[in-house]
Design a protein around this motif. Structure first.
Motif, PDB file in Angstrom:
ATOM      1  N   GLN A  49      44.134  38.018  33.917  1.00 29.54           N
ATOM      2  CA  GLN A  49      43.743  38.525  35.230  1.00 29.54           C
ATOM      3  C   GLN A  49      42.800  37.554  35.946  1.00 29.54           C
ATOM      4  N   THR A  50      42.942  36.255  35.685  1.00 32.87           N
ATOM      5  CA  THR A  50      42.081  35.297  36.361  1.00 32.87           C
ATOM      6  C   THR A  50      42.427  35.243  37.845  1.00 32.87           C
ATOM      7  N   GLY A  51      41.386  35.084  38.654  1.00 33.95           N
ATOM      8  CA  GLY A  51      41.546  35.042  40.106  1.00 33.95           C
ATOM      9  C   GLY A  51      41.472  36.383  40.788  1.00 33.95           C
ATOM     10  N   PHE A  52      41.329  37.466  40.008  1.00 32.67           N
ATOM     11  CA  PHE A  52      41.317  38.801  40.621  1.00 32.67           C
ATOM     12  C   PHE A  52      40.092  39.003  41.521  1.00 32.67           C
ATOM     13  N   ALA A  53      38.911  38.622  41.058  1.00 30.01           N
ATOM     14  CA  ALA A  53      37.699  38.842  41.858  1.00 30.01           C
ATOM     15  C   ALA A  53      37.787  38.104  43.183  1.00 30.01           C
ATOM     16  N   HIS A  54      38.277  36.871  43.138  1.00 32.24           N
ATOM     17  CA  HIS A  54      38.407  36.113  44.370  1.00 32.24           C
ATOM     18  C   HIS A  54      39.453  36.721  45.295  1.00 32.24           C
TER      19      HIS A  54
END
Length: 430
Positions: A49-54
């Protein structure tokens, strides 16, 4: 509060749903800054789930239950205000500065997207913003000379599985693979009142802000049991340097030399900040004096050093230089390393120390001169350290640093054995 820290009032409360509210009244001008820090950044993202916060930095402007797509921006700007949002490994924040009479509007808008984004989130909106992020990656990282340096430095500084191993832009494969329900679950997990700090600075009383915060945020339910980010405070040294060389479409050779130091907010990182300023801030710095003005290895406007304010792991200090025509990358890298190594062996002079502290003082008071700068600082210290009043410690911490502490830090953590060196070579040098 000491004059060198935060000489404005600070009042706080916590709503029943866990939202922390920080207010600093300042009647100097009829404006208020509203800043909402969510304790979620790329370090919280689970595998896959990398990039979710951005991505949510973008999605939070795409409509909520009572606010149509792009209306948040139109309402704030139409009221004479400004707004933006940023994401980093530690947090995401959303902020507006508006005329004081529009404080209630700004709070209502932030509350609506905190509690009402998920019901309004559609597959079409998600797909659209995924494409926006892809374009951002191309424009900021992939199609810009040296643009992917941070993406390359992080994996060299932090091992696989470490929460800072990947950048906030994330993996396009992860963003493409996730469905709407996965994104909705991520928002419901982290974008909650008990995982946020609301800060208001400017022409409003604490009582007024507390009342409005209760009115608009008070009914949003707490999430409870918010997953903690993986612990990244310990990074085992390998005892050997990490080196990467990239041949790319760049105009000249460039070198980045990086070291892990101490977490932001610690005494050790205060020392690292002053050391980085001595090393690479401006024409009076050691890197400039030696490599640009002295040996003429580096281009004058492309040499420097800085720290990256990461709060939950040994934060990096990075020195960088770009070669003059005819200077090899190897000679440039050796020159940067020599200057860094000399921090441990060549004592910082009183003149160097005074200069560094003056530069940091100027930067600090430049931030403190605006209501939005103060709101961001208070939100940071409330979120990361549980106490907005600790904002007052930052400048005194820098001013108390000694030359001996810089030498000790350099000997301890700025060592060749634990150094990261990233080098860019122009394609024609292959």
């Amino acid at each position: 509060m000491p004059d060198s820290g935060y000489p404005w009032p600070i009042e706080t409360t916590r709503l029943d749903n866990g939202l922390r509210v920080v207010v600093s009244e300042d009647r100097t001008a009829p404006a208020v800054a509203v800043n909402l820090w969510y304790d979620v950044g790329s370090r919280h993202e689970p595998t896959g789930q990398t990039g979710f916060a951005h991505l949510f930095e973008h999605l939070m402007f795409e409509g909520s239950v009572n606010v149509a797509k792009t209306e948040h921006m139109k309402l704030i700007q139409g009221s004479g205000g400004s707004l933006n949002a940023t994401t980093n490994p530690d947090r995401t924040n959303y902020f507006e500065t508006v005329p004081a009479e529009h404080l209630e509007l700004a709070l209502w808008l932030e509350a609506d997207r905190m509690g009402g984004l998920v019901p309004a989130l559609t597959q079409e909106t998600l797909d659209n913003q995924r494409d926006v992020v892809k374009n951002e990656r191309r424009q900021r990282y992939e199609n810009v000379p040296y643009g992917d340096a941070w993406l390359r430095l992080l994996p060299l500084l932090y091992p696989p599985g470490h929460p800072y191993h990947h950048a906030t832009i994330g993996s396009m494969a992860d963003l493409n693979a996730a469905d709407l329900a996965t994104f909705q679950a991520f928002h419901q997990t982290y974008y909650a009142p008990d995982n946020a700090v609301l800060t208001v600075v400017g022409d409003a009383t604490a009582a007024e802000v507390f009342t409005l915060a209760q009115r608009y945020f008070g009914a949003i339910p707490a999430r409870g049991d918010i997953p903690a980010a993986p612990d990244g405070h310990t990074v085992a040294g390998t005892g050997r340097p990490a080196v990467e060389t990239v041949t790319a479409d760049v105009p000249a050779a460039r070198v980045y030399v990086a070291h892990r130091t101490h977490p932001f907010g610690s005494t050790g990182y205060d020392v690292a900040t002053v050391a980085a300023t001595v090393l690479g801030s401006g024409r009076g710095s050691r890197l400039y004096q030696r490599l640009a003005d002295g040996e003429r290895l580096a281009q004058p406007d492309l040499v420097g050093a800085y720290g990256v304010d990461l709060a939950h792991a040994p934060a990096p200090v990075i020195a960088t230089a770009t070669a003059r025509p005819g200077v090899s990358a190897e000679r440039l890298a050796a020159g940067v390393a020599e200057v860094v190594d000399e921090l441990a062996t060549v004592p910082v002079t009183a003149t160097e120390l005074d200069r560094a502290k003056a530069l940091l003082s100027t930067a600090w008071w430049r931030q403190m001169s605006t209501v939005d700068g103060r709101a961001d600082a208070l939100g940071r210290y409330a979120t990361q350290f549980g106490d907005p009043a600790r904002t007052a410690d930052r400048l005194p911490g820098w001013l108390s640093v000694t030359a001996g502490q810089i030498a000790e830090l350099a000997a301890d953590v700025l060592t060749p054995a634990d150094r990261v060196t990233l080098t860019y070579l122009p394609e024609e040098t292959r």
